[in-house]
Design an enzyme around this catalytic site. Structure first.
Site, PDB file in Angstrom:
ATOM      1  N   ASN A  20     -10.012   0.712  -0.717  1.00 48.70           N
ATOM      2  CA  ASN A  20      -8.651   0.471  -0.627  1.00 48.70           C
ATOM      3  C   ASN A  20      -7.964   0.098  -1.761  1.00 48.70           C
ATOM      4  O   ASN A  20      -8.362  -1.023  -2.045  1.00 48.70           O
ATOM      5  CB  ASN A  20      -8.258   0.129   0.884  1.00 48.70           C
ATOM      6  CG  ASN A  20      -6.568  -0.284   0.870  1.00 48.70           C
ATOM      7  OD1 ASN A  20      -5.946   0.022   0.089  1.00 48.70           O
ATOM      8  ND2 ASN A  20      -6.204  -0.662   2.155  1.00 48.70           N
ATOM      9  N   HIS A  72      -2.714   7.497   2.428  1.00 45.72           N
ATOM     10  CA  HIS A  72      -2.961   6.273   1.976  1.00 45.72           C
ATOM     11  C   HIS A  72      -4.555   6.093   2.301  1.00 45.72           C
ATOM     12  O   HIS A  72      -5.090   6.705   3.179  1.00 45.72           O
ATOM     13  CB  HIS A  72      -2.192   5.369   2.520  1.00 45.72           C
ATOM     14  CG  HIS A  72      -2.808   3.713   2.291  1.00 45.72           C
ATOM     15  ND1 HIS A  72      -3.099   3.368   0.844  1.00 45.72           N
ATOM     16  CD2 HIS A  72      -3.076   2.505   2.914  1.00 45.72           C
ATOM     17  CE1 HIS A  72      -3.790   2.231   0.817  1.00 45.72           C
ATOM     18  NE2 HIS A  72      -3.712   1.839   1.932  1.00 45.72           N
ATOM     19  N   CYS A  75       0.950  -1.180  -0.097  1.00 46.02           N
ATOM     20  CA  CYS A  75       0.069  -0.224   0.142  1.00 46.02           C
ATOM     21  C   CYS A  75       0.735   1.259  -0.152  1.00 46.02           C
ATOM     22  O   CYS A  75       0.261   2.479  -0.423  1.00 46.02           O
ATOM     23  CB  CYS A  75      -0.816  -0.015   1.318  1.00 46.02           C
ATOM     24  SG  CYS A  75      -2.250  -1.367   1.107  1.00 46.02           S
TER      25      CYS A  75
HETATM   26  C1  LIG Z   1     -11.074  -4.117   9.147  1.00 47.54           C
HETATM   27  C2  LIG Z   1     -11.741  -2.939   9.695  1.00 47.54           C
HETATM   28  C3  LIG Z   1     -12.734  -2.070   8.698  1.00 47.54           C
HETATM   29  C4  LIG Z   1     -12.546  -3.624  10.962  1.00 47.54           C
HETATM   30  O1  LIG Z   1     -13.153  -2.351  11.546  1.00 47.54           O
HETATM   31  P1  LIG Z   1     -13.199  -2.609  13.184  1.00 47.54           P
HETATM   32  O2  LIG Z   1     -13.980  -1.235  13.823  1.00 47.54           O
HETATM   33  O3  LIG Z   1     -11.687  -2.511  13.862  1.00 47.54           O
HETATM   34  O4  LIG Z   1     -14.208  -3.893  13.714  1.00 47.54           O
HETATM   35  P2  LIG Z   1     -13.513  -4.735  14.425  1.00 47.54           P
HETATM   36  O5  LIG Z   1     -12.434  -5.813  13.733  1.00 47.54           O
HETATM   37  O6  LIG Z   1     -13.159  -4.411  15.829  1.00 47.54           O
HETATM   38  O7  LIG Z   1     -14.808  -5.815  14.668  1.00 47.54           O
HETATM   39  C5  LIG Z   1     -16.020  -5.273  15.168  1.00 47.54           C
HETATM   40  C6  LIG Z   1     -17.293  -6.419  14.960  1.00 47.54           C
HETATM   41  O8  LIG Z   1     -17.506  -5.733  13.610  1.00 47.54           O
HETATM   42  C7  LIG Z   1     -17.687  -7.000  12.957  1.00 47.54           C
HETATM   43  N1  LIG Z   1     -17.431  -6.995  11.561  1.00 47.54           N
HETATM   44  C8  LIG Z   1     -16.076  -7.091  10.773  1.00 47.54           C
HETATM   45  N2  LIG Z   1     -16.354  -6.995   9.635  1.00 47.54           N
HETATM   46  C9  LIG Z   1     -17.730  -6.644   9.524  1.00 47.54           C
HETATM   47  C10 LIG Z   1     -18.608  -6.323   8.238  1.00 47.54           C
HETATM   48  N3  LIG Z   1     -18.035  -6.274   7.038  1.00 47.54           N
HETATM   49  N4  LIG Z   1     -19.564  -6.004   8.497  1.00 47.54           N
HETATM   50  C11 LIG Z   1     -20.485  -5.971   9.639  1.00 47.54           C
HETATM   51  N5  LIG Z   1     -19.661  -6.499  10.866  1.00 47.54           N
HETATM   52  C12 LIG Z   1     -18.216  -6.698  10.661  1.00 47.54           C
HETATM   53  C13 LIG Z   1     -16.723  -8.077  13.701  1.00 47.54           C
HETATM   54  O9  LIG Z   1     -16.796  -9.426  13.399  1.00 47.54           O
HETATM   55  C14 LIG Z   1     -16.682  -7.568  15.096  1.00 47.54           C
HETATM   56  O10 LIG Z   1     -17.996  -8.332  15.540  1.00 47.54           O
HETATM   57  P3  LIG Z   1     -17.780  -9.048  17.164  1.00 47.54           P
HETATM   58  O11 LIG Z   1     -17.498  -7.737  17.909  1.00 47.54           O
HETATM   59  O12 LIG Z   1     -19.103  -9.683  17.281  1.00 47.54           O
HETATM   60  O13 LIG Z   1     -16.720  -9.918  16.967  1.00 47.54           O
HETATM   61  C15 LIG Z   1     -10.922  -1.836  10.277  1.00 47.54           C
HETATM   62  O14 LIG Z   1      -9.977  -2.717  11.444  1.00 47.54           O
HETATM   63  C16 LIG Z   1      -9.688  -1.448   9.531  1.00 47.54           C
HETATM   64  O15 LIG Z   1      -9.805  -0.780   8.878  1.00 47.54           O
HETATM   65  N6  LIG Z   1      -8.298  -1.859   9.866  1.00 47.54           N
HETATM   66  C17 LIG Z   1      -7.179  -1.524   8.967  1.00 47.54           C
HETATM   67  C18 LIG Z   1      -7.168  -2.325   7.608  1.00 47.54           C
HETATM   68  C19 LIG Z   1      -6.186  -1.683   6.728  1.00 47.54           C
HETATM   69  O16 LIG Z   1      -5.653  -0.550   6.973  1.00 47.54           O
HETATM   70  N7  LIG Z   1      -5.877  -2.818   5.824  1.00 47.54           N
HETATM   71  C20 LIG Z   1      -4.568  -2.555   5.057  1.00 47.54           C
HETATM   72  C21 LIG Z   1      -4.227  -3.809   4.766  1.00 47.54           C
HETATM   73  S1  LIG Z   1      -3.040  -4.171   3.660  1.00 47.54           S
END
Ligand SMILES: CC(C)(COP(=O)(O)OP(=O)(O)OC[C@H]1O[C@@H](n2cnc3c(N)ncnc32)[C@H](O)[C@@H]1OP(=O)(O)O)[C@@H](O)C(=O)NCCC(=O)NCCS
Length: 337
Positions: A294, A264, A115
């Protein structure tokens, strides 16, 4: 920094026509539009068609930037393509772009910093230009990430899209007058932490599965993008914030004097957290996350090109670029446009 100043003289972009909306995501996994919009800021993303290639969109973005610069492809001395999802293991995407645009005088190769790829390729290209080795560089970032997504994994499939962005860098003799502020690339900060490879990764199908399991602390590893979303989120906010601060402090530039942040585009909440911590408000931030998701290396030049074409970048503006990637990898760059 060098004998020559290195400026961005034009930008370009291309995304595939096909769109994957949040409603399309709802049909594939247990998610909903409201969750995706509030947790990520993403409304839709673009997806390569069945017969469309990363090479196609990379060439289109490159041509778009070349047209905007008003230069001939034969004027380009250097092509660096940033990607981790190119169509061929080799030849490099850079050579495919060279062939597609007829840049017969260029040297071409690829860079993979995931990224952060566009930022790293831009800094890499600038080194050749600052020394005077080359005068004109084409930097292209292009990704076909939707081909490496597990569309049953709601944690990651909602985030990613395909796209390509490009920029033309040009070297001009360094103006030594003391009353003239330096133009182009002023400073950069790059870094990586290989002890944290397990936070996010995407294996080749040919990698031995026993080795992958050790590397990732998971029993079963599939050849798709996998990430620990929360760990990535935290590392991204801290990594980009610290990197921007290092560059601004070193150059004695107050955040209030920055005209534009080009981050990013992974998650709107990550971008907002960085803006708050550094002190750059959202109205000074280039965004394209809502419409593209992304797009990994392509995200930064897509946002830059959008802002450039909206006429929101002016001569003399101080622009900060920042990126974060699996690796872990981070970086920032400060330009005076
Ligand atoms: C992935 C991301 C969007 C998840 O958002 P978050 O607010 O951290 O959510 P969490 O992982 O804490 O999950 C919260 C809840 O939502 C749920 N959830 C995850 N994805 C979901 C979706 N698409 N739709 C609905 N619920 C979802 C989880 O299962 C979790 O449920 P639980 O509490 O029952 O276990 C976020 O962490 C993120 O953007 N991370 C950085 C990603 C990144 O930069 N990636 C680059 C990689 S190269």
């Amino acid at each position: 920094m060098g004998l020559y100043d290195v400026s961005i003289i034009a930008t370009g972009s291309k995304v595939p026509d096909a769109v994957l909306t949040n409603a399309d995501m709802e049909a594939m996994v247990d998610t909903n539009d409201e969750w995706i919009r509030t947790r990520t800021g993403i409304r839709e993303r673009h997806q390569l068609g069945k017969d469309e290639t990363v090479t196609d969109i990379a060439i289109a973005a490159a041509k778009n930037a070349i047209d905007a610069a008003g230069i001939e492809p034969t004027e380009i001395d250097l092509i660096i393509a940033a990607t981790f999802t190119t169509d061929l293991m080799f030849p490099p995407l850079g050579c495919m772009i060279q062939r597609g645009i007829g840049a017969k005088n260029a040297v071409a190769f690829d860079t993979n910093a995931v990224c952060a790829g566009f930022l790293y390729a831009m800094i890499q290209g600038a080194q050749f230009l600052q020394t005077g080795a080359y005068k004109t560089a084409l930097i292209v970032a292009a990704e076909g990430i939707t081909r490496y997504i597990d569309y049953t994994d709601r944690n990651s499939c909602i985030l990613f899209g395909d796209g390509a962005g490009a920029a033309i860098l040009r070297a001009t003799p360094h103006a030594n007058e003391l009353d003239q502020p330096q133009k182009g690339l002023i400073d950069f900060d790059l870094g990586s932490d290989g002890t944290r490879v397990d936070v996010a990764f995407c294996p080749r199908p040919t990698a031995p599965s026993s080795w992958l399991a050790t590397l990732s602390n998971r029993d079963e590893v599939t050849p798709y993008i996998w990430q620990d979303g929360r760990a990535m989120f935290k590392a991204a906010v801290n990594g980009m914030t610290d990197s921007i601060k290092r560059v601004l402090e070193r150059q004695h530039i107050a955040a209030a004097d920055v005209n534009l942040l080009v981050p990013h585009q992974a998650n709107l909440r990550i971008i907002e957290a960085i803006g708050e911590r550094v002190g750059i408000p959202s109205e000074k931030t280039a965004l394209c996350l809502e419409e593209y998701g992304n797009t990994s290396a392509a995200a930064m030049p897509l946002a830059l090109d959008k802002w450039w074409r909206l006429g929101k970048i002016h001569d003399g503006d101080l622009v900060v670029f920042t990126a974060f990637a699996g690796g872990l990898i981070w970086g920032s760059a400060l330009f005076r446009m």
